[in-house]
Design an enzyme around this catalytic site. Structure first.
Site, PDB file in Angstrom:
ATOM      1  N   ARG A  75       0.836  -1.213   0.000  1.00  0.00           N
ATOM      2  CA  ARG A  75       0.000   0.000   0.000  1.00  0.00           C
ATOM      3  C   ARG A  75       0.866   1.256   0.000  1.00  0.00           C
ATOM      4  O   ARG A  75       0.545   2.256  -0.642  1.00  0.00           O
ATOM      5  CB  ARG A  75      -0.924   0.000   1.232  1.00  0.00           C
ATOM      6  CG  ARG A  75      -2.062  -0.996   1.102  1.00  0.00           C
ATOM      7  CD  ARG A  75      -2.967  -0.953   2.314  1.00  0.00           C
ATOM      8  NE  ARG A  75      -3.622   0.332   2.483  1.00  0.00           N
ATOM      9  CZ  ARG A  75      -4.232   0.719   3.616  1.00  0.00           C
ATOM     10  NH1 ARG A  75      -4.249  -0.080   4.659  1.00  0.00           N
ATOM     11  NH2 ARG A  75      -4.812   1.895   3.689  1.00  0.00           N
ATOM     12  N   ASP A 105      -3.523   8.342   4.038  1.00  0.00           N
ATOM     13  CA  ASP A 105      -2.559   8.816   3.038  1.00  0.00           C
ATOM     14  C   ASP A 105      -2.188  10.274   3.312  1.00  0.00           C
ATOM     15  O   ASP A 105      -2.793  10.946   4.150  1.00  0.00           O
ATOM     16  CB  ASP A 105      -3.119   8.616   1.614  1.00  0.00           C
ATOM     17  CG  ASP A 105      -4.323   9.511   1.314  1.00  0.00           C
ATOM     18  OD1 ASP A 105      -4.227  10.739   1.507  1.00  0.00           O
ATOM     19  OD2 ASP A 105      -5.373   8.982   0.868  1.00  0.00           O
ATOM     20  N   HIS A 122      -7.547   8.366  11.688  1.00  0.00           N
ATOM     21  CA  HIS A 122      -7.096   6.970  11.663  1.00  0.00           C
ATOM     22  C   HIS A 122      -5.584   6.837  11.480  1.00  0.00           C
ATOM     23  O   HIS A 122      -5.107   5.800  11.028  1.00  0.00           O
ATOM     24  CB  HIS A 122      -7.845   6.198  10.568  1.00  0.00           C
ATOM     25  CG  HIS A 122      -9.302   5.988  10.888  1.00  0.00           C
ATOM     26  ND1 HIS A 122     -10.231   5.567   9.965  1.00  0.00           N
ATOM     27  CD2 HIS A 122      -9.991   6.141  12.047  1.00  0.00           C
ATOM     28  CE1 HIS A 122     -11.426   5.483  10.542  1.00  0.00           C
ATOM     29  NE2 HIS A 122     -11.304   5.836  11.798  1.00  0.00           N
ATOM     30  N   CYS A 130       6.399   2.329  17.577  1.00  0.00           N
ATOM     31  CA  CYS A 130       6.679   1.122  18.356  1.00  0.00           C
ATOM     32  C   CYS A 130       5.355   0.476  18.753  1.00  0.00           C
ATOM     33  O   CYS A 130       4.474   1.145  19.295  1.00  0.00           O
ATOM     34  CB  CYS A 130       7.497   1.500  19.592  1.00  0.00           C
ATOM     35  SG  CYS A 130       7.697   0.130  20.738  1.00  0.00           S
ATOM     36  N   GLY A 192     -16.779  11.419   0.132  1.00  0.00           N
ATOM     37  CA  GLY A 192     -16.205  10.112  -0.204  1.00  0.00           C
ATOM     38  C   GLY A 192     -16.056   9.148   0.957  1.00  0.00           C
ATOM     39  O   GLY A 192     -15.050   8.457   1.050  1.00  0.00           O
ATOM     40  N   SER A 194     -18.139   5.987   3.219  1.00  0.00           N
ATOM     41  CA  SER A 194     -19.315   5.127   3.356  1.00  0.00           C
ATOM     42  C   SER A 194     -20.025   5.403   4.671  1.00  0.00           C
ATOM     43  O   SER A 194     -21.126   4.897   4.894  1.00  0.00           O
ATOM     44  CB  SER A 194     -18.905   3.649   3.275  1.00  0.00           C
ATOM     45  OG  SER A 194     -18.025   3.341   4.337  1.00  0.00           O
TER      46      SER A 194
HETATM   47  P1  OAD Z   1     -15.058   3.221   2.182  1.00  0.00           P
HETATM   48  O1  OAD Z   1     -14.289   2.404   1.231  1.00  0.00           O
HETATM   49  O2  OAD Z   1     -15.844   2.521   3.218  1.00  0.00           O
HETATM   50  O3  OAD Z   1     -16.057   4.154   1.387  1.00  0.00           O
HETATM   51  C1  OAD Z   1     -15.625   4.914   0.286  1.00  0.00           C
HETATM   52  C2  OAD Z   1     -16.775   5.779  -0.154  1.00  0.00           C
HETATM   53  O4  OAD Z   1     -16.319   6.641  -1.189  1.00  0.00           O
HETATM   54  C3  OAD Z   1     -17.964   5.005  -0.729  1.00  0.00           C
HETATM   55  O5  OAD Z   1     -19.157   5.490  -0.134  1.00  0.00           O
HETATM   56  C4  OAD Z   1     -17.925   5.312  -2.225  1.00  0.00           C
HETATM   57  O6  OAD Z   1     -19.219   5.384  -2.805  1.00  0.00           O
HETATM   58  C5  OAD Z   1     -17.261   6.670  -2.238  1.00  0.00           C
HETATM   59  N1  OAD Z   1     -16.492   6.987  -3.459  1.00  0.00           N
HETATM   60  C6  OAD Z   1     -15.699   6.180  -4.191  1.00  0.00           C
HETATM   61  N2  OAD Z   1     -15.079   6.854  -5.172  1.00  0.00           N
HETATM   62  C7  OAD Z   1     -15.493   8.143  -5.058  1.00  0.00           C
HETATM   63  C8  OAD Z   1     -15.218   9.325  -5.771  1.00  0.00           C
HETATM   64  N3  OAD Z   1     -14.373   9.355  -6.817  1.00  0.00           N
HETATM   65  N4  OAD Z   1     -15.836  10.473  -5.393  1.00  0.00           N
HETATM   66  C9  OAD Z   1     -16.708  10.466  -4.348  1.00  0.00           C
HETATM   67  N5  OAD Z   1     -17.003   9.374  -3.632  1.00  0.00           N
HETATM   68  C10 OAD Z   1     -16.395   8.220  -3.967  1.00  0.00           C
HETATM   69  O7  OAD Z   1     -14.021   4.258   2.835  1.00  0.00           O
HETATM   70  P2  OAD Z   1     -14.144   5.064   4.199  1.00  0.00           P
HETATM   71  O8  OAD Z   1     -15.519   5.544   4.432  1.00  0.00           O
HETATM   72  O9  OAD Z   1     -13.052   6.051   4.210  1.00  0.00           O
HETATM   73  O10 OAD Z   1     -10.411   2.371   8.566  1.00  0.00           O
HETATM   74  O11 OAD Z   1     -13.801   3.940   5.255  1.00  0.00           O
HETATM   75  C11 OAD Z   1     -13.726   4.272   6.593  1.00  0.00           C
HETATM   76  C12 OAD Z   1     -12.669   3.449   7.272  1.00  0.00           C
HETATM   77  O12 OAD Z   1     -12.919   2.059   7.022  1.00  0.00           O
HETATM   78  C13 OAD Z   1     -11.270   3.654   6.751  1.00  0.00           C
HETATM   79  O13 OAD Z   1     -10.621   4.760   7.344  1.00  0.00           O
HETATM   80  C14 OAD Z   1     -10.587   2.383   7.135  1.00  0.00           C
HETATM   81  C15 OAD Z   1     -11.652   1.419   6.669  1.00  0.00           C
HETATM   82  O14 OAD Z   1     -11.628   0.158   7.192  1.00  0.00           O
HETATM   83  C16 OAD Z   1      -9.520   1.580   9.131  1.00  0.00           C
HETATM   84  O15 OAD Z   1      -8.745   0.907   8.484  1.00  0.00           O
HETATM   85  C17 OAD Z   1      -9.579   1.599  10.631  1.00  0.00           C
END
Ligand code: OAD
Length: 244
Positions: A75, A105, A122, A130, A192, A194
């Protein structure tokens, strides 16, 4: 994808009237930079291909640290060749907006947002710390990510990515600042995400309960859509520049 110009104009008007706004972003903000999201319908999404309990939990790390470090190295290399997209660049033009992000990122920083203006809920994938929490932490070279190694300070444990894994607490000061901010803002722009991972996703309700307005930018519906005053459906790389 057609963008609803009426919703967009109303959201623009709202934003112009608000003196105090913030952004709450997720993986979708970085998707157009080639960074994989977690739970999109897209088969490339990380949790469609990998098991989060193996790769994003401390128990998974203790079980097989080599596997976890190799996955993060993949990654990290991917991020090292990615560039900020039009969404990041647009947000970097808004110095008054605090960026609360779930993203690990550094694309907002690379777009020009100052460190003080970004709350990484996060953690940050470009740092290691560590695992025994001796306090040692360092920035790593994303293009040459380290392999499994012991903490150079206490020599008592492994180094691990300075990110928040499932079941771990969010950094307390950043979390408190984010809660306070979301209670105070007149408008929260939710980009962006979920909105399924808590406690982070709970920030949206805090703004709503404090009578703040919510603008949601997403390619799909999410639980945040139900809380939104304006739902802007489409890619953030197009919608953020159009909104601002
Ligand atoms: P998700 O992968 O759960 O959701 C991504 C969201 O972005 C979805 O609702 C998509 O519809 C939307 N999406 C995708 N491409 C897009 C674009 N070009 N423009 C606008 N929207 C777009 O990601 P997160 O909500 O960030 O945590 O996930 C939350 C957390 O779950 C992350 O920080 C991570 C993950 O597991 C940990 O690892 C603790």
């Amino acid at each position: 994808m057609t963008i609803d110009s009426n919703q967009l104009q109303q959201a623009r008007n709202l934003l112009q009237q608000c003196h105090h706004s913030a952004v709450f972003s997720g993986a979708g903000l970085s998707a157009e930079s080639g960074i994989f999201t977690f739970r999109d319908p897209d088969p490339n999404s990380l949790w469609n291909r990998f098991d989060p309990t193996e790769l994003a939990s401390r128990s998974g790390f203790l079980d097989n640290p080599q596997r976890v470090i190799e996955w993060y190295a993949w990654r990290r290399k991917n991020l090292s060749t990615a560039q900020p997209n039009a969404g990041h660049l647009c947000l970097a033009q808004q110095p008054a907006l605090v960026q609360i992000t779930q993203n690990v990122d550094n694309l907002l920083e690379r777009a020009g947002v100052s460190n003080e203006q970004i709350y990484h809920l996060h953690g940050e994938i470009n740092r290691d710390r560590c695992d025994a929490e001796c306090g040692y932490s360092e920035e790593i070279d994303l293009s040459h990510p380290p392999g499994l190694r012991e903490c150079p300070a206490c020599k008592n444990s492994y180094m691990r990515p300075a990110v928040v894994w499932f079941g771990e607490a969010l950094p307390s000061q950043i979390w408190q600042q984010s809660e306070q901010l979301c209670r105070r803002v007149e408008c929260l722009i939710v980009v962006g995400t979920s909105a399924m991972v808590y406690p982070a996703a709970g920030l949206i309700s805090l703004t709503q309960e404090s009578s703040g307005k919510i603008i949601v930018i997403n390619k799909e519906d999410s639980p945040a859509s139900d809380l939104a005053d304006f739902n802007l459906r489409g890619p953030s790389g197009e919608l953020l520049p159009a909104l601002f």
